[in-house]
Write an enzyme that holds these catalytic residues in place. Structure first.
Site, mmCIF file in Angstrom:
data_model
loop_
_atom_site.group_PDB
_atom_site.id
_atom_site.type_symbol
_atom_site.label_atom_id
_atom_site.label_comp_id
_atom_site.label_asym_id
_atom_site.label_seq_id
_atom_site.Cartn_x
_atom_site.Cartn_y
_atom_site.Cartn_z
ATOM 1 N N HIS A 179 1.016 -1.184 0.030
ATOM 2 C CA HIS A 179 -0.029 0.057 0.008
ATOM 3 C C HIS A 179 0.908 1.091 0.034
ATOM 4 C CE1 HIS A 179 -3.053 -2.466 2.345
ATOM 5 N NE2 HIS A 179 -3.610 -2.612 0.972
ATOM 6 N N LYS B 97 -16.150 -7.513 3.881
ATOM 7 C CA LYS B 97 -14.964 -7.933 4.895
ATOM 8 C C LYS B 97 -15.295 -7.827 6.308
ATOM 9 C CE LYS B 97 -11.202 -7.049 1.503
ATOM 10 N NZ LYS B 97 -10.128 -6.413 1.128
ATOM 11 N N ARG C 161 -2.335 -6.284 -7.827
ATOM 12 C CA ARG C 161 -1.368 -7.389 -7.797
ATOM 13 C C ARG C 161 -1.050 -8.216 -8.799
ATOM 14 N NH1 ARG C 161 -3.631 -8.074 -1.952
ATOM 15 N NH2 ARG C 161 -5.430 -7.808 -3.091
ATOM 16 N N SER D 130 -3.321 -7.765 3.140
ATOM 17 C CA SER D 130 -3.622 -7.715 4.563
ATOM 18 C C SER D 130 -4.041 -8.923 5.232
ATOM 19 C CB SER D 130 -4.651 -6.605 4.859
ATOM 20 O OG SER D 130 -4.171 -5.425 4.254
HETATM 21 P P1 ADP Z 1 -10.002 -3.299 -0.333
HETATM 22 O O1 ADP Z 1 -10.713 -3.890 0.709
HETATM 23 O O2 ADP Z 1 -10.540 -1.898 -0.843
HETATM 24 O O3 ADP Z 1 -9.595 -4.222 -1.678
HETATM 25 P P2 ADP Z 1 -7.338 -3.605 0.609
HETATM 26 O O4 ADP Z 1 -6.732 -2.682 1.761
HETATM 27 O O5 ADP Z 1 -7.202 -4.930 0.382
HETATM 28 O O6 ADP Z 1 -8.679 -2.796 0.385
HETATM 29 O O7 ADP Z 1 -6.537 -2.766 -0.673
HETATM 30 C C1 ADP Z 1 -6.392 -1.587 -1.124
HETATM 31 C C2 ADP Z 1 -5.987 -1.310 -2.280
HETATM 32 O O8 ADP Z 1 -4.561 -1.673 -2.434
HETATM 33 C C3 ADP Z 1 -6.707 -1.971 -3.481
HETATM 34 O O9 ADP Z 1 -6.452 -1.324 -4.579
HETATM 35 C C4 ADP Z 1 -5.618 -3.141 -3.571
HETATM 36 O O10 ADP Z 1 -5.629 -3.551 -4.862
HETATM 37 C C5 ADP Z 1 -4.335 -2.690 -3.253
HETATM 38 N N1 ADP Z 1 -3.406 -3.488 -3.025
HETATM 39 C C6 ADP Z 1 -3.552 -4.413 -2.025
HETATM 40 N N2 ADP Z 1 -2.359 -5.100 -1.818
HETATM 41 C C7 ADP Z 1 -1.521 -4.528 -2.641
HETATM 42 C C8 ADP Z 1 -0.078 -4.966 -2.744
HETATM 43 N N3 ADP Z 1 0.480 -5.708 -2.331
HETATM 44 N N4 ADP Z 1 0.351 -4.164 -3.812
HETATM 45 C C9 ADP Z 1 -0.168 -2.986 -4.326
HETATM 46 N N5 ADP Z 1 -1.339 -2.737 -4.188
HETATM 47 C C10 ADP Z 1 -2.030 -3.544 -3.329
#
Ligand code: ADP
Length: 164
Positions: free
Chosen positions: A19, A43, A93, A130
């Site tokens: 992130h 979630k 990703r 996460s």
């Molecule tokens: P959500 O519930 O909105 O998917 P996340 O916290 O899982 O929330 O992800 C937020 C954003 O960060 C999304 O656009 C997701 O694709 C991106 N993201 C999650 N993991 C990674 C990573 N390892 N590298 C780059 N972007 C990521």
């Protein structure tokens, strides 16, 4: 010329280095990046409260002067309008992320005309999620190298490891 503002929404439960890398790259492209911690109804059972997530993100991006943080429990497009964002940023990703992200981007565009910009993660973070971090931490594994120091500290408080 008007200011360019991007909104980067996510659950961030917790915020990790993948992130952070997206925020840093977006901060180099836009005048202002607003990171929005979102309550994602898909979630359930979050590990951290919205307040905890917001303060961990704030500490983690303190070195970036053009980044601010909000936490939201309404539609992302409404927040985008409230903060004056022209663009929503999402990280990608792998191809597996794409289907859902495409659908969301199209829905958000239909709702408000806003564009979504996808930033591909660098390969060193493409495995980071996460959900995995929560699982590894809960079972006593160390994720210190994968999250910013303020997040590592909070995870250690939540899941104290023996011998430390
Ligand atoms: P959500 O519930 O909105 O998917 P996340 O916290 O899982 O929330 O992800 C937020 C954003 O960060 C999304 O656009 C997701 O694709 C991106 N993201 C999650 N993991 C990674 C990573 N390892 N590298 C780059 N972007 C990521």
């Amino acid at each position: 010329m008007s200011q360019t503002i991007a909104l980067y929404p996510g659950s961030f439960d917790p915020f990790h280095n993948g992130h952070l890398e997206i925020v840093e790259r977006a901060a180099a492209l836009f005048d202002t990046v607003v990171v929005a911690a979102v309550r994602n109804p898909q979630k359930s059972n979050p590990l951290f409260t919205m307040e905890e997530r917001q303060s961990m993100i704030a500490e983690s991006v303190a070195h970036l002067s053009n980044v601010s943080i909000v936490s939201i429990s309404t539609l992302v497009v409404v927040v985008a309008q409230q903060v004056g964002a022209q663009v929503i940023i999402r990280g990608l990703r792998a191809v597996s992320d794409f289907e859902n992200e495409l659908q969301m981007a199209q829905m958000n565009n239909k709702l408000s005309g806003i564009e979504t910009l996808f930033i591909p993660t660098s390969s060193k973070y493409s495995f980071l999620a996460s959900k995995l971090l929560r699982e590894v931490s809960a079972y006593g594994g160390s994720v210190t190298d994968l999250v910013p120091p303020p997040v590592s500290k909070k995870l250690d408080e939540k899941f104290p490891r023996p011998n430390e």
